[in-house]
Enzyme design. Sequence first.
Site, PDB file in Angstrom:
ATOM      1  N   SER A  66       0.828  -1.200   0.000  1.00 50.67           N
ATOM      2  CA  SER A  66       0.000   0.000   0.000  1.00 50.67           C
ATOM      3  C   SER A  66       0.867   1.256   0.000  1.00 50.67           C
ATOM      4  O   SER A  66       1.689   1.430  -0.895  1.00 50.67           O
ATOM      5  CB  SER A  66      -0.935  -0.060   1.212  1.00 50.67           C
ATOM      6  OG  SER A  66      -1.988   0.833   1.068  1.00 50.67           O
ATOM      7  N   ASP A  86      -9.021  -4.108  -5.819  1.00 48.73           N
ATOM      8  CA  ASP A  86      -8.480  -3.542  -4.582  1.00 48.73           C
ATOM      9  C   ASP A  86      -9.234  -2.261  -4.240  1.00 48.73           C
ATOM     10  O   ASP A  86      -9.336  -1.355  -5.067  1.00 48.73           O
ATOM     11  CB  ASP A  86      -6.989  -3.231  -4.776  1.00 48.73           C
ATOM     12  CG  ASP A  86      -6.271  -2.892  -3.481  1.00 48.73           C
ATOM     13  OD1 ASP A  86      -6.808  -2.098  -2.692  1.00 48.73           O
ATOM     14  OD2 ASP A  86      -5.160  -3.406  -3.272  1.00 48.73           O
ATOM     15  N   HIS A 127      -7.385  -5.935  -0.372  1.00 49.82           N
ATOM     16  CA  HIS A 127      -6.269  -4.996  -0.463  1.00 49.82           C
ATOM     17  C   HIS A 127      -4.947  -5.740  -0.380  1.00 49.82           C
ATOM     18  O   HIS A 127      -4.672  -6.422   0.596  1.00 49.82           O
ATOM     19  CB  HIS A 127      -6.388  -3.989   0.681  1.00 49.82           C
ATOM     20  CG  HIS A 127      -5.370  -2.901   0.647  1.00 49.82           C
ATOM     21  ND1 HIS A 127      -4.952  -2.303  -0.524  1.00 49.82           N
ATOM     22  CD2 HIS A 127      -4.681  -2.283   1.642  1.00 49.82           C
ATOM     23  CE1 HIS A 127      -4.063  -1.371  -0.242  1.00 49.82           C
ATOM     24  NE2 HIS A 127      -3.872  -1.350   1.059  1.00 49.82           N
TER      25      HIS A 127
END
Length: 512
Positions: free
Chosen positions: A221, A453, A481
């Site tokens: 991320s 996602d 995610h």
Amino acid sequence: MLLAAAALLVSACSPGSSTTASTVSTADAALAALPRATPSALSPYYEQKLTWRPCGVPGFECATMKAPLDYAKPASGTVKLAVARKKATGPGKRIGSLLVNPGGPGGSAIGYLQSYAGIGYPAEVRARYDMVAVDPRGVARSEPVECLTGPRMDAYTRTDVTPDDEKEKGELVAAHKEFTEGCGRDSPRLLRHVSTVEAARDMDVLRAVLGDSKLHYVGASYGTFLGATYAGLYPGRVGRLVLDGAMDPSLSARRLNEDQTAGFETAFQAFAKDCVGQSDCPLGGAGTSAAEAGRNLRAFFDGLDRAPVPVGDADGRKLGEALATTGVIAAMYDETAWPQLREALTSAMKDKDGAGLLVLADSYYERDENGKYTNLMFANAAVNCVDLPAAFSGPDEVEKALPAFEKASPVFGEGLAWTSLNCAYWPVRPTGEPHRIEAKGAAPILVVGTTRDPATPYAWAEALADQLASGTLLTYDGDGHTAYGRGSACIDSAINRYLLQGAAPGKGKRCS
């Protein structure tokens, strides 16, 4: 894994800072590499010796590393950074150190290392690498940014982010101002120096201190932005970099927010289609469209805006629209949380019991049962607000953008647009701008994207892989995610092979 998953990006749906950002276009300028030679003024940092000690978790060692508070003025002060490692277990020849970062910004890399990466990464990876983490400046154990007390944070998280009139708009602005004033009052020394560029430079100091000629790294991320920034600054020192759930550094704060809003809508559509096929779905039964399920959820949120429901909380909290929305968003990060979300929604919608959704919201904010918050949300805002100019300068700009956000997500758009106002009142000016990262001359870099996602849309991974001169895109056709370690043997084997052998998968590699 919900807690870990929710911490990966958290409120990167608000990555802005303190001036107007009317443009939503991408940037053309590329991040410039730093000189290959280390400046003599930085030598004391690069040559320091770490003193390792036990740190309460069996098998792990901890140390404190010093970095310059301001790299432009290395002698003007230091920041102390917490570091942890678990040595390679063998068998097999040690490759080096593998730094890990779970994202946020604001997620504790040390917490991630000790609770997951250091014990849960594949045994063959842990055998060949020292598993290492550093909490970035301002985060967790590394001189954490602090902003609000627990009770004031409780009030902040309950603030209505879909204001219906001028009074509620004023209350929302006042809440954002109280938050930012608290950060400026309690953490004035650090706020100007918590940028991603500075955190990436800290990682290079750590690389040298650990004795590694190249940096090996897995970032998830926001951690992909941190890793890509390192590659852009030090392309010649790139080892094996995995960037999982990638961000696109070329986008403005408003564009990032709008894209992510659409990402959460995509994830909700997938959840809704699954939900209506289950016997316990409170959003509709068989034959209910995802759009209709969304309207039903939106109506539920509107009802909570008028009349919050009890949660049985010792602190007297109730579940209003803001916390309920956060709870639903938290479950979008990981499809294994969908049954929990169905149960929580059923309790809230049919039994007027909001406890289940509150649990999800508290996990997102990292609030414990005693009402204490980690500094996740404080560090998140601090980094985002210095990295980019603000998405919006004030309420008028938000109102003009509402149609675009509501088009991106009929369910979440309005609330995420108003949440994007948070950096408009930040006490320090931003030091970053949108930019491309090319990292010319770097070894192959593996970029991983998940097609549905919610927090880092797949298009961002495509964009980052295209920008990086040596980028290779690995695609996971799935929900949730990030992709590594989430159940796809195809993804895991491709990443493991890259980490152990340096061989990136072939162009166009897709997994499910």
